[in-house]
Write a protein that holds these residues in place. Structure first.
Motif, mmCIF file in Angstrom:
data_model
loop_
_atom_site.group_PDB
_atom_site.id
_atom_site.type_symbol
_atom_site.label_atom_id
_atom_site.label_comp_id
_atom_site.label_asym_id
_atom_site.label_seq_id
_atom_site.Cartn_x
_atom_site.Cartn_y
_atom_site.Cartn_z
ATOM 1 N N GLU A 58 0.829 -1.211 0.000
ATOM 2 C CA GLU A 58 0.000 0.000 0.000
ATOM 3 C C GLU A 58 0.860 1.257 0.000
ATOM 4 O O GLU A 58 0.548 2.234 -0.687
ATOM 5 C CB GLU A 58 -0.951 -0.007 1.198
ATOM 6 C CG GLU A 58 -2.046 -1.037 1.072
ATOM 7 C CD GLU A 58 -2.965 -1.061 2.280
ATOM 8 O OE1 GLU A 58 -3.046 -0.062 3.014
ATOM 9 O OE2 GLU A 58 -3.615 -2.102 2.485
ATOM 10 N N ASN A 61 2.248 1.598 -3.494
ATOM 11 C CA ASN A 61 1.213 2.114 -4.396
ATOM 12 C C ASN A 61 0.992 3.607 -4.186
ATOM 13 O O ASN A 61 0.852 4.361 -5.149
ATOM 14 C CB ASN A 61 -0.100 1.349 -4.193
ATOM 15 C CG ASN A 61 -0.049 -0.043 -4.802
ATOM 16 O OD1 ASN A 61 0.742 -0.332 -5.692
ATOM 17 N ND2 ASN A 61 -0.893 -0.929 -4.295
ATOM 18 N N LYS A 62 0.969 4.040 -2.935
ATOM 19 C CA LYS A 62 0.751 5.460 -2.617
ATOM 20 C C LYS A 62 1.875 6.327 -3.202
ATOM 21 O O LYS A 62 1.617 7.382 -3.762
ATOM 22 C CB LYS A 62 0.673 5.645 -1.101
ATOM 23 C CG LYS A 62 0.359 7.059 -0.665
ATOM 24 C CD LYS A 62 0.215 7.149 0.834
ATOM 25 C CE LYS A 62 1.576 7.412 1.427
ATOM 26 N NZ LYS A 62 1.588 7.587 2.869
ATOM 27 N N GLN A 66 0.605 3.566 -8.400
ATOM 28 C CA GLN A 66 0.170 2.290 -8.957
ATOM 29 C C GLN A 66 -0.887 1.657 -8.062
ATOM 30 O O GLN A 66 -1.180 2.159 -6.982
ATOM 31 C CB GLN A 66 1.373 1.358 -9.117
ATOM 32 C CG GLN A 66 2.402 1.901 -10.109
ATOM 33 C CD GLN A 66 3.498 0.905 -10.367
ATOM 34 O OE1 GLN A 66 3.236 -0.247 -10.673
ATOM 35 N NE2 GLN A 66 4.745 1.365 -10.246
ATOM 36 N N ASN A 67 -1.438 0.553 -8.521
ATOM 37 C CA ASN A 67 -2.455 -0.167 -7.758
ATOM 38 C C ASN A 67 -2.161 -1.663 -7.831
ATOM 39 O O ASN A 67 -2.981 -2.449 -8.287
ATOM 40 C CB ASN A 67 -3.854 0.159 -8.295
ATOM 41 C CG ASN A 67 -4.926 -0.328 -7.360
ATOM 42 O OD1 ASN A 67 -4.702 -0.489 -6.162
ATOM 43 N ND2 ASN A 67 -6.100 -0.609 -7.901
ATOM 44 N N THR A 69 -1.381 -5.514 -6.523
ATOM 45 C CA THR A 69 -1.736 -6.432 -5.444
ATOM 46 C C THR A 69 -0.431 -6.864 -4.774
ATOM 47 O O THR A 69 0.665 -6.645 -5.319
ATOM 48 C CB THR A 69 -2.453 -7.678 -5.990
ATOM 49 O OG1 THR A 69 -1.533 -8.406 -6.814
ATOM 50 C CG2 THR A 69 -3.707 -7.304 -6.782
ATOM 51 N N TYR A 73 3.251 -7.080 -6.526
ATOM 52 C CA TYR A 73 4.383 -6.372 -5.928
ATOM 53 C C TYR A 73 5.544 -7.336 -5.662
ATOM 54 O O TYR A 73 6.711 -7.002 -5.873
ATOM 55 C CB TYR A 73 3.942 -5.663 -4.643
ATOM 56 C CG TYR A 73 4.997 -4.777 -4.030
ATOM 57 C CD1 TYR A 73 5.762 -3.915 -4.798
ATOM 58 C CD2 TYR A 73 5.215 -4.797 -2.653
ATOM 59 C CE1 TYR A 73 6.723 -3.100 -4.220
ATOM 60 C CE2 TYR A 73 6.174 -3.980 -2.071
ATOM 61 C CZ TYR A 73 6.918 -3.130 -2.864
ATOM 62 O OH TYR A 73 7.874 -2.328 -2.288
#
Length: 192
Positions: A58, A61-62, A66-67, A69, A73
């Motif tokens: 997370e 991603n922040k 990106q998003n 899983t 990752y």
């Protein structure tokens, strides 16, 4: 200016999170979470490091927009890690995680006699990451320094709560909390 990355976990390096050498000087290759006082803070294989760091997807991603899983990752980390000094070099020439204080803290935590609390490892954690507010005598109080690092760990209990451990030269703090740090309570604060 070229961005430098921890040569163990791949975290972007800034002056504030540089690891330390035996003499206390800053180490330009590793972050404080991976390298403290001239030794790695954990004896990981590359795959174990991938598993551990995937918990922070997370945050990744922040910072990258990106998003991914956790599984995606892990694939990114498996491609990136072989380019880092710790994972491409000769393991015999790297300082291993044999920091004497780590072993002392593990022994002291296990000797506290808290039911369900036995550990075999500690990690270096940033105070701001684990500094929870406790309700003490009707006041909200934080017991850790956000800018310091601590030897710590989290242990799941059978009642879906966790023990949180934070150790430093001055004290050992054991707390108990629910999911995502909910309702933290001090179990023991022992002066060293």
């Amino acid at each position: 200016m070229e961005q430098k990355f921890c040569q163990s976990c791949g975290m972007p390096l800034t002056e504030e999170i540089l690891g330390t050498n035996v003499d206390g000087s800053k180490n330009e290759d590793y972050c404080i979470y991976c390298y403290k006082d001239g030794a790695f803070t954990g004896d990981f294989t590359m795959e174990q490091m991938v598993e551990y760091c995937s918990m922070f997807v997370e945050e990744y991603n922040k910072n990258t927009g990106q998003n991914l899983t956790a599984s995606q990752y892990k694939d990114v980390l498996r491609q990136f890690y072989p380019t880092l000094k710790r994972w491409k070099g000769d393991d015999a020439n790297l300082p291993h995680a044999d920091h004497p204080m780590k072993k002392v803290f593990i022994g002291e935590v296990n000797a506290l006699g808290i039911p369900g609390l036995q550990i075999d490892n500690l990690y270096v954690l940033q105070g701001s990451f684990i500094n929870q507010p406790y309700n003490i005598n009707g006041n909200e109080v934080k017991l850790l320094d956000d800018n310091s690092t601590y030897w710590g760990n989290q242990v799941m209990k059978s009642d879906e709560k966790c023990y949180g451990i934070a150790c430093c030269e001055k004290f050992i703090l054991v707390s108990e909390y629910g999911k995502d740090g909910a309702d933290p309570e001090v179990v023991m604060l022992k002066k060293r």
